[in-house]
Design a protein around this motif. Sequence first.
Motif, PDB file in Angstrom:
ATOM      1  N   LEU A 154       0.827  -1.204   0.000  1.00 29.44           N
ATOM      2  CA  LEU A 154       0.000   0.000   0.000  1.00 29.44           C
ATOM      3  C   LEU A 154       0.863   1.258   0.000  1.00 29.44           C
ATOM      4  CD1 LEU A 154      -2.901   1.249   0.331  1.00 29.44           C
ATOM      5  CD2 LEU A 154      -2.407   1.315   2.766  1.00 29.44           C
ATOM      6  N   SER A 155       1.779   1.339   0.949  1.00 24.57           N
ATOM      7  CA  SER A 155       2.617   2.538   1.063  1.00 24.57           C
ATOM      8  C   SER A 155       3.533   2.695  -0.137  1.00 24.57           C
ATOM      9  CB  SER A 155       3.435   2.485   2.355  1.00 24.57           C
ATOM     10  OG  SER A 155       4.172   1.274   2.439  1.00 24.57           O
ATOM     11  N   GLY A 156       4.181   1.577  -0.545  1.00 22.74           N
ATOM     12  CA  GLY A 156       5.082   1.655  -1.697  1.00 22.74           C
ATOM     13  C   GLY A 156       4.341   1.939  -2.985  1.00 22.74           C
ATOM     14  N   GLY A 157       3.174   1.296  -3.180  1.00 19.46           N
ATOM     15  CA  GLY A 157       2.416   1.495  -4.411  1.00 19.46           C
ATOM     16  C   GLY A 157       1.901   2.912  -4.568  1.00 19.46           C
ATOM     17  N   ILE A 158       1.313   3.447  -3.503  1.00 24.09           N
ATOM     18  CA  ILE A 158       0.789   4.812  -3.573  1.00 24.09           C
ATOM     19  C   ILE A 158       1.916   5.803  -3.822  1.00 24.09           C
ATOM     20  CG2 ILE A 158      -0.319   6.647  -2.237  1.00 24.09           C
ATOM     21  CD1 ILE A 158      -1.994   4.527  -0.868  1.00 24.09           C
ATOM     22  N   PHE A 159       3.050   5.610  -3.146  1.00 27.74           N
ATOM     23  CA  PHE A 159       4.177   6.531  -3.319  1.00 27.74           C
ATOM     24  C   PHE A 159       4.707   6.485  -4.750  1.00 27.74           C
ATOM     25  CE2 PHE A 159       8.843   7.070  -3.244  1.00 27.74           C
ATOM     26  CZ  PHE A 159       8.893   8.424  -2.932  1.00 27.74           C
ATOM     27  N   LEU A 160       4.851   5.291  -5.323  1.00 22.17           N
ATOM     28  CA  LEU A 160       5.374   5.176  -6.690  1.00 22.17           C
ATOM     29  C   LEU A 160       4.404   5.781  -7.703  1.00 22.17           C
ATOM     30  CD1 LEU A 160       6.946   1.595  -6.619  1.00 22.17           C
ATOM     31  CD2 LEU A 160       8.111   3.807  -6.519  1.00 22.17           C
ATOM     32  N   ILE A 161       3.107   5.651  -7.465  1.00 22.63           N
ATOM     33  CA  ILE A 161       2.127   6.291  -8.353  1.00 22.63           C
ATOM     34  C   ILE A 161       2.286   7.808  -8.312  1.00 22.63           C
ATOM     35  CG2 ILE A 161      -0.335   6.745  -8.682  1.00 22.63           C
ATOM     36  CD1 ILE A 161      -0.869   3.871  -7.762  1.00 22.63           C
ATOM     37  N   ILE A 162       2.463   8.349  -7.111  1.00 22.96           N
ATOM     38  CA  ILE A 162       2.645   9.794  -6.971  1.00 22.96           C
ATOM     39  C   ILE A 162       3.922  10.242  -7.671  1.00 22.96           C
ATOM     40  CG2 ILE A 162       3.026  11.656  -5.310  1.00 22.96           C
ATOM     41  CD1 ILE A 162       1.335  10.081  -3.319  1.00 22.96           C
ATOM     42  N   VAL A 163       4.999   9.455  -7.527  1.00 17.32           N
ATOM     43  CA  VAL A 163       6.277   9.784  -8.175  1.00 17.32           C
ATOM     44  C   VAL A 163       6.120   9.792  -9.691  1.00 17.32           C
ATOM     45  CG1 VAL A 163       8.614   8.941  -8.605  1.00 17.32           C
ATOM     46  CG2 VAL A 163       7.723   8.982  -6.285  1.00 17.32           C
ATOM     47  N   CYS A 164       5.424   8.799 -10.229  1.00 18.87           N
ATOM     48  CA  CYS A 164       5.223   8.741 -11.679  1.00 18.87           C
ATOM     49  C   CYS A 164       4.411   9.938 -12.175  1.00 18.87           C
ATOM     50  CB  CYS A 164       4.527   7.432 -12.054  1.00 18.87           C
ATOM     51  SG  CYS A 164       5.538   5.952 -11.808  1.00 18.87           S
ATOM     52  N   LEU A 165       3.378  10.310 -11.447  1.00 17.28           N
ATOM     53  CA  LEU A 165       2.587  11.478 -11.829  1.00 17.28           C
ATOM     54  C   LEU A 165       3.430  12.739 -11.825  1.00 17.28           C
ATOM     55  CD1 LEU A 165      -0.745  10.816  -9.868  1.00 17.28           C
ATOM     56  CD2 LEU A 165      -0.397  10.663 -12.332  1.00 17.28           C
ATOM     57  N   ASN A 166       4.266  12.875 -10.812  1.00 14.91           N
ATOM     58  CA  ASN A 166       5.114  14.062 -10.728  1.00 14.91           C
ATOM     59  C   ASN A 166       6.170  14.083 -11.816  1.00 14.91           C
ATOM     60  OD1 ASN A 166       4.751  15.959  -8.216  1.00 14.91           O
ATOM     61  ND2 ASN A 166       4.234  13.904  -7.519  1.00 14.91           N
ATOM     62  N   PHE A 167       6.692  12.923 -12.185  1.00  8.94           N
ATOM     63  CA  PHE A 167       7.656  12.875 -13.277  1.00  8.94           C
ATOM     64  C   PHE A 167       6.998  13.326 -14.578  1.00  8.94           C
ATOM     65  CE2 PHE A 167       9.844  10.400 -16.668  1.00  8.94           C
ATOM     66  CZ  PHE A 167      11.055  11.074 -16.618  1.00  8.94           C
ATOM     67  N   GLY A 168       5.729  12.946 -14.771  1.00  2.91           N
ATOM     68  CA  GLY A 168       4.995  13.416 -15.941  1.00  2.91           C
ATOM     69  C   GLY A 168       4.836  14.930 -15.939  1.00  2.91           C
ATOM     70  N   PHE A 169       4.548  15.516 -14.763  1.00  5.16           N
ATOM     71  CA  PHE A 169       4.460  16.976 -14.662  1.00  5.16           C
ATOM     72  C   PHE A 169       5.800  17.629 -15.001  1.00  5.16           C
ATOM     73  CE2 PHE A 169       0.951  16.298 -11.328  1.00  5.16           C
ATOM     74  CZ  PHE A 169      -0.016  16.301 -12.321  1.00  5.16           C
ATOM     75  N   ASN A 170       6.880  17.020 -14.543  1.00  6.34           N
ATOM     76  CA  ASN A 170       8.214  17.574 -14.800  1.00  6.34           C
ATOM     77  C   ASN A 170       8.523  17.601 -16.296  1.00  6.34           C
ATOM     78  OD1 ASN A 170       8.478  17.742 -12.053  1.00  6.34           O
ATOM     79  ND2 ASN A 170       9.870  16.016 -11.854  1.00  6.34           N
ATOM     80  N   ILE A 171       8.160  16.532 -17.000  1.00  5.51           N
ATOM     81  CA  ILE A 171       8.413  16.464 -18.445  1.00  5.51           C
ATOM     82  C   ILE A 171       7.614  17.547 -19.172  1.00  5.51           C
ATOM     83  CG2 ILE A 171       8.108  15.037 -20.501  1.00  5.51           C
ATOM     84  CD1 ILE A 171       8.614  12.598 -18.772  1.00  5.51           C
ATOM     85  N   ILE A 172       6.345  17.683 -18.778  1.00  6.92           N
ATOM     86  CA  ILE A 172       5.497  18.711 -19.405  1.00  6.92           C
ATOM     87  C   ILE A 172       6.079  20.096 -19.150  1.00  6.92           C
ATOM     88  CG2 ILE A 172       3.216  19.780 -19.357  1.00  6.92           C
ATOM     89  CD1 ILE A 172       2.072  17.023 -18.669  1.00  6.92           C
ATOM     90  N   TYR A 173       6.553  20.334 -17.928  1.00  6.86           N
ATOM     91  CA  TYR A 173       7.119  21.633 -17.566  1.00  6.86           C
ATOM     92  C   TYR A 173       8.336  21.953 -18.432  1.00  6.86           C
ATOM     93  CZ  TYR A 173       9.425  25.194 -14.688  1.00  6.86           C
ATOM     94  OH  TYR A 173      10.035  26.337 -14.245  1.00  6.86           O
ATOM     95  N   ILE A 174       9.230  20.980 -18.598  1.00  2.00           N
ATOM     96  CA  ILE A 174      10.463  21.207 -19.354  1.00  2.00           C
ATOM     97  C   ILE A 174      10.173  21.421 -20.837  1.00  2.00           C
ATOM     98  CG2 ILE A 174      12.613  20.119 -20.114  1.00  2.00           C
ATOM     99  CD1 ILE A 174      12.738  21.179 -17.288  1.00  2.00           C
ATOM    100  N   ARG A 175       9.271  20.624 -21.386  1.00  5.72           N
ATOM    101  CA  ARG A 175       9.033  20.675 -22.824  1.00  5.72           C
ATOM    102  C   ARG A 175       8.182  21.870 -23.242  1.00  5.72           C
ATOM    103  NH1 ARG A 175       8.081  14.326 -24.645  1.00  5.72           N
ATOM    104  NH2 ARG A 175      10.196  13.615 -24.096  1.00  5.72           N
ATOM    105  N   LYS A 176       7.313  22.338 -22.373  1.00  5.13           N
ATOM    106  CA  LYS A 176       6.418  23.437 -22.735  1.00  5.13           C
ATOM    107  C   LYS A 176       6.994  24.810 -22.418  1.00  5.13           C
ATOM    108  CE  LYS A 176       3.026  20.786 -24.136  1.00  5.13           C
ATOM    109  NZ  LYS A 176       2.591  20.775 -25.566  1.00  5.13           N
ATOM    110  N   MET A 177       7.958  24.868 -21.475  1.00  6.62           N
ATOM    111  CA  MET A 177       8.477  26.159 -21.036  1.00  6.62           C
ATOM    112  C   MET A 177       9.562  26.654 -21.980  1.00  6.62           C
ATOM    113  SD  MET A 177       8.023  28.326 -18.479  1.00  6.62           S
ATOM    114  CE  MET A 177       7.548  27.416 -17.018  1.00  6.62           C
ATOM    115  N   PRO A 178       9.443  27.916 -22.509  1.00  3.04           N
ATOM    116  CA  PRO A 178      10.501  28.484 -23.352  1.00  3.04           C
ATOM    117  C   PRO A 178      11.808  28.636 -22.572  1.00  3.04           C
ATOM    118  CG  PRO A 178       8.472  29.750 -23.529  1.00  3.04           C
ATOM    119  CD  PRO A 178       8.300  28.812 -22.387  1.00  3.04           C
ATOM    120  N   VAL A 179      12.929  28.653 -23.313  1.00 11.03           N
ATOM    121  CA  VAL A 179      14.244  28.741 -22.672  1.00 11.03           C
ATOM    122  C   VAL A 179      14.364  30.001 -21.833  1.00 11.03           C
ATOM    123  CG1 VAL A 179      16.726  28.873 -23.075  1.00 11.03           C
ATOM    124  CG2 VAL A 179      15.308  27.413 -24.527  1.00 11.03           C
TER     125      VAL A 179
END
Length: 691
Positions: A154-179
Amino acid sequence: MTFRAIIRKNFLFNVKKYVSLYFVNTLIVAILFMFGSLLYNPDVLQQAGNTTLYDVVRIALIGVVLFSVVFVTYSNLSFLKYRGKEFGMYITLGMTSKDLTKLLFLENVGVSAVSLGSGLISGIVFAKLFYMGINQILLENKLQFDLNMGSLLLSGGIFLIIVCLNFGFNIIYIRKMPVARILQSAHVKEAGGRSHGPGWGVLALILFAVSAVLLPGTLLGKWFGGSSMLSLVFIVLTLATPYVIIGTGVITVKAVMKRFRRIYNNNLLVMSSLSHRFASYTTTLYIVTLLIAGAMFFIGMTYSMYATTRETLDRTTPYDVLFVESEPVNVIGEAEIAALFSDSGDRLEQNETLEYVAIPEFRDYKGAWGLWDTQSMVIGESAFNQLLGTGYGLAENQALFARVRKENMKFNMPDTILAAIPPEQAENIPVDSGGKEALLQALPDAALQEYLTADITEVTEPYINSVVTASSYFGQAMVVDDAVYERLKATAPAGQVRKLHLLNGDISKTGFAALVLNLRERNGFDATYWSTSYLNPLQAGDEARMKQEDMRPVYRGELLNRELESNGAVFFIIMFLGALFIIASGLVLYHKVLSDIDVQKESMRSLKRLGVTPKELRQLVSKELAIVFMLPAVSGLGLGLYYFYCLFSNTDGLAGPLGKAAIVAVVFFAVQIVFYFASRRKYFSELGRGV
């Protein structure tokens, strides 16, 4: 330089920045594991029917998961923004978005793996301490720590799901933000939204004040007919208007201070700087305010319930022992009871019996008649007056609605019909039409007594203990004229005419145990009956057995232990959830303040060029930080205490719970002061490096 070398040097350079992210992730994993260990604990699952612990754990776990998603996401985005200049330099040096994505992936894998491992270890350690603490509160149903796969997954699964969601946010942030935007993101002020003038702030303050005044009275039914829609409107306004008040507060204060030139000139720099800060801090301060208000409300509520358990029980439990006599169960005389306790060395000061009839009751709610209770307690006025020493006088068409627990909410007893019929027959009466005529046609041969709303008077009297069992609620009754009572009693089914034995005195556990043993033997029950004051969930499907278990005498000492155990366990669990809100509020504010450090450095350099001394700069920054840290603390604690007042405003003896909640507020404020000084020290350290 290779890509791996860049990753290694980048990690070593930013290791201090990773510490806060690592701490957040480790904390989340540890807390999730602790609640998971309760959710999957065999002892908790077995005892779920005995206490409210399991429901509290499930609700708290949902709150922790939602908190974890929001908190970890906020921390990651703040950390990403803090490193914006670094990412911008990588891009200008030739790194592609794919390279940055790979860099972030490796960093996230490393930090998440270390956080998961240390979080699980910390969770196991703190879970053992948690169980040790909660077992000091649980008096009968002790819990043993169990390391099971369910809590780990339970603890490991929920945490890894949150990490994956945040990694997706990070990718969107990097790719969409101008230099250019990435290069500036670390030190550009966040947009604060549309700026409103002081007029909006005054309007919001008026709406807040009016809503805060009207909400308690509306909830109690004293105003607007207790409209639930208006109550909801007032709740929304008291929660929403602080956002506008916070955003326009500095502007409003500046507008007022301008009328006092000396005060305004002495604080010109502080107010100007705060105006810029609050333009971008409004959302953050509002979120922190709500987090502190939530922590104050939940911890204050559960702590006050636990700390005032004895006082609350004393108000609702006037008798030390109560039990029901219903032929052929618990048949015993008053003289026999007195002799039994005398043999045990106990002294009875009061040994009373109160006869009543348990019959169905139907009520009218805005023209829709329905079954209220299959076994409502009906008492004759003479017996009621004799027990309490009162002098109520009733006509045949009049009744008293008597209850033990005093409430402040306005209550008008609806039109009522008492029917001397078996409970099973009442349950089978079709009332789909909801009309009175349909109900009367279904009860043609029954002894009935109808009361109109105007003829029912509500009274609060200590005539019985307020006790809830599996099939009955003792705490409210209809007191009727003696002639009416005798007529209902004469036609009531066998077993529905009962006696309450009400005992007071110096009654020990030994004396009570002797009473339970004596009655059990009289009833012909074996040793498996009445073994505990808790009902066994394994017997939930056996209706006959449950009714017999319900006849067990009720002892004030057992009630106190049960309430202390239940309220203490709830407080202990909610305290952890509230602590999460406090930690979150502190870290959110801390990240926000430190993320603007570069902007503050530029401002300090400009002020130094204008001749402002270092001492004056420190005083300026100290005032700013004090307002930023203390404003949400004061407003959040005040809002939490207000909603606590609204929740308990219907109960008698509000001063006791409110005083306990005030103690929690003082502790919270003291913690916020310590946090302010620690954050100020760190802020000065960071600020001094570039000024």
